[in-house]
Write a protein that holds these residues in place. Structure first.
Motif, short mmCIF file in Angstrom:
data_model
loop_
_atom_site.label_atom_id
_atom_site.label_comp_id
_atom_site.label_asym_id
_atom_site.label_seq_id
_atom_site.Cartn_x
_atom_site.Cartn_y
_atom_site.Cartn_z
N GLY A 81 85.30 5.84 30.84
CA GLY A 81 84.57 5.70 32.09
C GLY A 81 83.83 4.38 32.10
N VAL A 82 83.79 3.76 33.25
CA VAL A 82 83.20 2.44 33.39
C VAL A 82 82.01 2.52 34.35
N GLU A 83 80.93 1.87 33.99
CA GLU A 83 79.76 1.83 34.87
C GLU A 83 80.00 0.81 35.97
N ASP A 86 78.28 1.86 41.91
CA ASP A 86 78.08 3.18 42.49
C ASP A 86 78.16 4.30 41.44
N GLY A 87 77.94 3.95 40.18
CA GLY A 87 77.88 4.95 39.12
C GLY A 87 79.04 4.91 38.15
N LEU A 88 78.97 5.78 37.16
CA LEU A 88 79.97 5.86 36.10
C LEU A 88 81.23 6.51 36.65
N THR A 89 82.40 5.92 36.36
CA THR A 89 83.67 6.52 36.78
C THR A 89 83.99 7.69 35.85
N ARG A 90 84.81 8.58 36.34
CA ARG A 90 85.30 9.67 35.49
C ARG A 90 86.19 9.06 34.41
N PRO A 91 86.33 9.76 33.29
CA PRO A 91 87.27 9.29 32.27
C PRO A 91 88.67 9.13 32.87
N ALA A 92 89.40 8.15 32.39
CA ALA A 92 90.75 7.86 32.88
C ALA A 92 91.72 7.88 31.70
N VAL A 93 92.99 7.82 32.01
CA VAL A 93 94.01 7.66 30.98
C VAL A 93 94.50 6.22 31.13
N ARG A 128 87.39 6.05 44.55
CA ARG A 128 86.35 5.18 45.12
C ARG A 128 86.98 3.93 45.72
N ASN A 129 86.26 3.30 46.60
CA ASN A 129 86.74 2.08 47.24
C ASN A 129 87.08 1.02 46.19
N ARG A 130 88.33 0.56 46.20
CA ARG A 130 88.83 -0.48 45.31
C ARG A 130 88.51 -0.19 43.84
N GLN A 131 88.56 1.07 43.48
CA GLN A 131 88.11 1.51 42.16
C GLN A 131 88.86 0.87 41.00
N VAL A 132 90.17 0.87 41.04
CA VAL A 132 90.93 0.32 39.91
C VAL A 132 90.59 -1.16 39.72
N ARG A 133 90.55 -1.91 40.80
CA ARG A 133 90.22 -3.34 40.72
C ARG A 133 88.81 -3.54 40.14
N ARG A 134 87.89 -2.72 40.57
CA ARG A 134 86.51 -2.86 40.06
C ARG A 134 86.42 -2.45 38.60
N ALA A 137 87.97 -5.28 36.40
CA ALA A 137 87.06 -6.44 36.41
C ALA A 137 85.83 -6.16 35.54
N ALA A 138 85.33 -4.92 35.59
CA ALA A 138 84.13 -4.57 34.82
C ALA A 138 84.36 -4.66 33.31
N VAL A 139 85.61 -4.50 32.87
CA VAL A 139 85.90 -4.61 31.43
C VAL A 139 86.46 -5.98 31.08
N GLY A 140 86.41 -6.92 32.04
CA GLY A 140 86.75 -8.31 31.75
C GLY A 140 88.20 -8.71 32.00
N PHE A 141 88.96 -7.88 32.72
CA PHE A 141 90.36 -8.18 32.98
C PHE A 141 90.67 -7.95 34.47
N PRO A 142 90.45 -8.98 35.30
CA PRO A 142 90.65 -8.82 36.74
C PRO A 142 92.10 -8.43 37.08
N THR A 143 92.24 -7.57 38.08
CA THR A 143 93.54 -7.13 38.54
C THR A 143 94.23 -8.23 39.34
N LEU A 144 95.49 -8.48 39.01
CA LEU A 144 96.31 -9.43 39.75
C LEU A 144 97.29 -8.71 40.67
N ARG A 145 97.84 -7.61 40.20
CA ARG A 145 98.78 -6.82 40.99
C ARG A 145 98.50 -5.35 40.73
N LEU A 146 98.51 -4.56 41.82
CA LEU A 146 98.18 -3.15 41.72
C LEU A 146 99.22 -2.34 42.48
#
Length: 192
Positions: A81-83, A86-93, A128-134, A137-146
């Motif tokens: 989960g990433v802060e 708008d708050g902490l995301t749920r755990p992801a795979v 959440r709005n643009r969640q994967v991209r955010r 980016a929050a972990v230091g690897f901006p999304t180029l293609r989604l």
């Protein structure tokens, strides 16, 4: 990509109506204007709510090209989960993957000779709005293609960009008390 996930209301941008003639069908969930992939359409309001509502925690899997060579630490952060603002995301795979065999992107992803890119598969259960991209980016690897590859058990396998097919409603999307045949009549259409 570069299509509004709606059937009406744009003078300067393409909408679903430019590609699909499906009166009475509506998107269940959305894709950002600059994202690609699976979009489910339905003519059943209850099914649209079931797919789009975060409370149902329907898994959505994305193939994500990021700037840089994604690290194990970044994957662990995404998994835990990433802060975000708008708050902490749920755990992801989250897992690193080889470059997937996808259609060419128009316009192509920017190329930087000195900066590598890498791919990951990211499965989330909220929207959440643009969640994967955010998150990336929050972990230091901006999304180029989604590319959204899968929603629940429905995926893009075998579908060309802009194509669609009709499928019966998967059991995982039926309401818990759905034993009546009336719930099976709505068939989601999905495509890219």
């Amino acid at each position: 990509m570069n299509v509004l996930c709606q059937f009406s209301g744009s003078d300067d941008k393409r909408t679903l109506a430019d590609f699909i003639d499906a009166p009475g069908y509506y998107p269940a969930g959305r894709l950002d204007y600059d994202s690609e992939g699976l979009l489910l359409l339905t003519n059943q309001g209850w099914l649209q709510a079931r797919i789009a509502e975060p409370r149902f925690k329907l898994p959505k899997t994305y193939l994500v090209q990021v700037e840089g060579d994604i690290t194990d630490d970044a994957l662990m952060q995404l998994t835990n989960g990433v802060e975000l603002k708008d708050g902490l995301t749920r755990p992801a795979v989250a897992r690193r993957i080889e470059t997937p065999d996808l259609w060419p992107r128009e316009p192509p992803v920017r190329f930087r000779k000195m900066i590598p890119t890498s791919w990951l598969s990211l499965c989330i259960t909220e929207g959440r709005n643009r969640q994967v991209r955010r998150m990336t980016a929050a972990v230091g690897f901006p999304t180029l293609r989604l590319v959204r590859w899968q929603i629940g058990e429905l995926d893009l396998a075998g579908l060309a960009p802009g194509a669609w097919r009709t499928r019966p409603v998967p059991d995982e999307l039926l309401p818990p008390a759905a034993t009546s045949p009336r719930h099976r009549r709505g068939t989601p259409r999905h495509g890219s």
